[in-house]
Enzyme design. Structure first.
Site, PDB file in Angstrom:
ATOM      1  N   GLY A  46       0.828  -1.207   0.000  1.00 22.24           N
ATOM      2  CA  GLY A  46       0.000   0.000   0.000  1.00 22.24           C
ATOM      3  C   GLY A  46       0.856   1.249   0.000  1.00 22.24           C
ATOM      4  N   ASP A  89      -1.135  -7.008  -7.458  1.00 25.98           N
ATOM      5  CA  ASP A  89      -2.193  -7.287  -6.486  1.00 25.98           C
ATOM      6  C   ASP A  89      -1.621  -8.084  -5.318  1.00 25.98           C
ATOM      7  OD1 ASP A  89      -4.448  -8.126  -5.120  1.00 25.98           O
ATOM      8  OD2 ASP A  89      -5.562  -8.637  -6.953  1.00 25.98           O
ATOM      9  N   ASP A 112      -0.724  -2.481   4.566  1.00 30.15           N
ATOM     10  CA  ASP A 112      -1.616  -1.306   4.568  1.00 30.15           C
ATOM     11  C   ASP A 112      -2.191  -1.173   3.159  1.00 30.15           C
ATOM     12  OD1 ASP A 112      -2.913   1.021   5.382  1.00 30.15           O
ATOM     13  OD2 ASP A 112      -1.178   2.309   5.033  1.00 30.15           O
ATOM     14  N   HIS A 115      -7.048  -3.843   2.430  1.00 30.91           N
ATOM     15  CA  HIS A 115      -7.819  -3.975   3.676  1.00 30.91           C
ATOM     16  C   HIS A 115      -9.025  -4.903   3.576  1.00 30.91           C
ATOM     17  CE1 HIS A 115      -5.161  -0.986   5.130  1.00 30.91           C
ATOM     18  NE2 HIS A 115      -5.746   0.049   4.541  1.00 30.91           N
TER      19      HIS A 115
HETATM   20  C1  LIG Z   1      -4.285   3.160   2.843  1.00 30.60           C
HETATM   21  S1  LIG Z   1      -3.506   3.299   1.292  1.00 30.60           S
HETATM   22  C2  LIG Z   1      -1.804   3.149   1.694  1.00 30.60           C
HETATM   23  C3  LIG Z   1      -1.307   4.288   2.520  1.00 30.60           C
HETATM   24  C4  LIG Z   1       0.193   4.340   2.721  1.00 30.60           C
HETATM   25  N1  LIG Z   1       0.736   3.093   3.178  1.00 30.60           N
HETATM   26  C5  LIG Z   1       0.490   5.413   3.722  1.00 30.60           C
HETATM   27  O1  LIG Z   1       0.884   5.060   4.876  1.00 30.60           O
HETATM   28  O2  LIG Z   1       0.358   6.595   3.420  1.00 30.60           O
HETATM   29  C6  LIG Z   1      -3.930   1.817   0.522  1.00 30.60           C
HETATM   30  C7  LIG Z   1      -3.255   1.532  -0.822  1.00 30.60           C
HETATM   31  O3  LIG Z   1      -3.446   0.153  -1.097  1.00 30.60           O
HETATM   32  C8  LIG Z   1      -3.563  -0.006  -2.480  1.00 30.60           C
HETATM   33  N2  LIG Z   1      -4.262  -1.273  -2.762  1.00 30.60           N
HETATM   34  C9  LIG Z   1      -5.597  -1.517  -2.796  1.00 30.60           C
HETATM   35  N3  LIG Z   1      -5.850  -2.782  -3.138  1.00 30.60           N
HETATM   36  C10 LIG Z   1      -4.644  -3.377  -3.314  1.00 30.60           C
HETATM   37  C11 LIG Z   1      -4.244  -4.679  -3.701  1.00 30.60           C
HETATM   38  N4  LIG Z   1      -5.149  -5.633  -3.948  1.00 30.60           N
HETATM   39  N5  LIG Z   1      -2.923  -4.947  -3.814  1.00 30.60           N
HETATM   40  C12 LIG Z   1      -1.999  -3.972  -3.576  1.00 30.60           C
HETATM   41  N6  LIG Z   1      -2.325  -2.707  -3.207  1.00 30.60           N
HETATM   42  C13 LIG Z   1      -3.620  -2.414  -3.084  1.00 30.60           C
HETATM   43  C14 LIG Z   1      -4.330   1.210  -2.954  1.00 30.60           C
HETATM   44  O4  LIG Z   1      -4.063   1.442  -4.333  1.00 30.60           O
HETATM   45  C15 LIG Z   1      -3.797   2.274  -2.024  1.00 30.60           C
HETATM   46  O5  LIG Z   1      -2.762   2.993  -2.656  1.00 30.60           O
END
Ligand SMILES: C[S@@+](CC[C@H](N)C(=O)[O-])C[C@H]1O[C@@H](n2cnc3c(N)ncnc32)[C@H](O)[C@@H]1O
Length: 250
Positions: A46, A89, A112, A115
Site C-alpha cells: 500500500g 495485487d 496497509d 484492507h
Molecule cells: C491506505 S492506502 C496506503 C497508505 C500508505 N501506506 C500510507 O501510509 O500513506 C492503501 C493503498 O493500497 C492499495 N491497494 C488496494 N488494493 C490493493 C491490492 N489488492 N494490492 C496492492 N495494493 C492495493 C491502494 O491502491 C492504495 O494505494
C-alpha cells in the site's frame, strides 16, 4: 528519552500525503526501535500518495532494502532513491513470492493495502514464511474486519480478525487435549507473540527450540517439567477428581 521519530514525522511530511491512524505512531516509536538505523529488509503493501515511503526509508540504515507494493501503476512514479516499488495485487501469491525472492526475507512487513479480509489473510499466508526469525508481520486497519463491505462483519469467520484469533489458538496448540480437532500447529513453534492494538495486529516470529517448560524454583534449586504441554490425547492433568480440590479446565 523516549524515541518519537514516527510521532514527530507527522509534522515533517511534504506534499506526499501520509495515510495512517494517528495512534499507530507512538506504537511504531517503541516497536521499531530494534531496527532503527539498522540494515533492514522491509516491505509495505500500500503506497497511495507515497507519504510513508520516506518515513520508512529514513528510519533504517542507508542501503537497507525498503520495498513497496501497490496495485495502482501510478505508484511506480513515486519510487524514491533506495526504495523499490512493485506494481500488482497483494492477492497474487506468485508476485509476493517473486518480491520475497528479490527483496526478502523480510525483517518487517506492513500490510496497509486493500484492507479486504481475504487480501490480509492471503498475504499473511504467503509472506509469513518470508519473515526472518525475530521479525514482525503487521496488519494495519483491521477494523475493516467488522465491515461486510470488506469481507468482514461481527464474528464473520472469513474476517481477518477471526483468522488472527485462530492463529492465537495455533500458538497455544501445545496445550491441546484434542488431537483431532486441534492438532499441534507449526505456528506454535514460530509465533512468539500476537499483539492486538486498536485496528492493528502485530505478529512476532520467534523460533522456539523446545516445548514450553515450566519451572519450580525452591531454595535456589530449579526443576523443569513439561506437564502443561504433555496433555495431548490425555485427560487433563488438571481435571478435577472426586474428593480433590478442583483445578478447573479452561
Ligand atoms: C491506505 S492506502 C496506503 C497508505 C500508505 N501506506 C500510507 O501510509 O500513506 C492503501 C493503498 O493500497 C492499495 N491497494 C488496494 N488494493 C490493493 C491490492 N489488492 N494490492 C496492492 N495494493 C492495493 C491502494 O491502491 C492504495 O494505494
Amino acid at each position: 528519552m523516549p524515541d518519537t521519530y514516527f510521532s514527530d514525522y507527522l509534522l515533517k511530511t511534504d506534499e506526499r500525503a501520509l495515510h495512517k491512524f494517528e495512534h499507530y505512531m507512538p506504537i511504531y516509536d517503541n516497536l521499531m526501535l530494534p531496527w532503527k538505523n539498522q540494515p533492514t529488509t522491509f516491505l509495505e503493501i500500500g503506497v497511495f500518495k507515497g507519504g510513508s515511503m520516506r518515513m520508512w526509508r529514513d528510519y533504517f540504515a542507508p542501503g537497507s532494502k525498503v520495498s513497496f507494493l501497490d496495485i495502482d501503476p501510478a505508484c511506480k512514479a513515486l519510487e524514491l532513491p533506495d526504495t523499490q516499488v512493485f506494481i500488482g495485487d497483494q492477492a497474487d501469491t506468485a508476485l509476493l513470492a517473486q518480491i520475497a525472492l528479490e527483496r526478502g526475507p523480510f525483517d518487517i512487513v506492513v500490510d496497509d493495502g486493500g484492507h479486504q479480509s481475504h487480501q490480509q489473510t492471503g498475504s499473511f499466508q504467503a509472506l509469513w514464511r518470508q519473515i526472518k526469525n525475530g521479525g514482525l508481520y503487521i496488519v494495519e486497519d483491521v477494523h475493516t474486519s467488522y465491515w461486510p463491505g470488506f469481507g468482514g462483519g461481527y464474528r464473520n469467520p472469513q474476517s481477518f480478525m477471526e483468522y488472527s484469533k485462530h492463529l492465537l489458538d495455533e500458538m497455544h496448540s501445545w496445550y491441546s487435549e484434542d488431537q483431532k480437532q486441534f492438532p499441534l500447529s507449526s505456528k506454535a513453534w514460530e509465533i512468539g507473540s500476537v499483539t492486538f492494538h486498536d485496528s492493528m495486529i502485530i505478529f512476532k516470529k520467534q523460533a522456539k527450540a523446545e516445548w514450553p517448560t515450566a519451572i519450580v524454583s525452591e531454595n535456589g534449586r530449579v526443576q523443569r517439567n513439561r506437564h502443561y504441554s504433555q496433555v495431548r490425547d490425555k485427560r487433563s492433568i488438571f481435571q478435577s477428581q472426586p474428593g480433590t480440590a478442583s483445578h478447573t479446565k479452561t
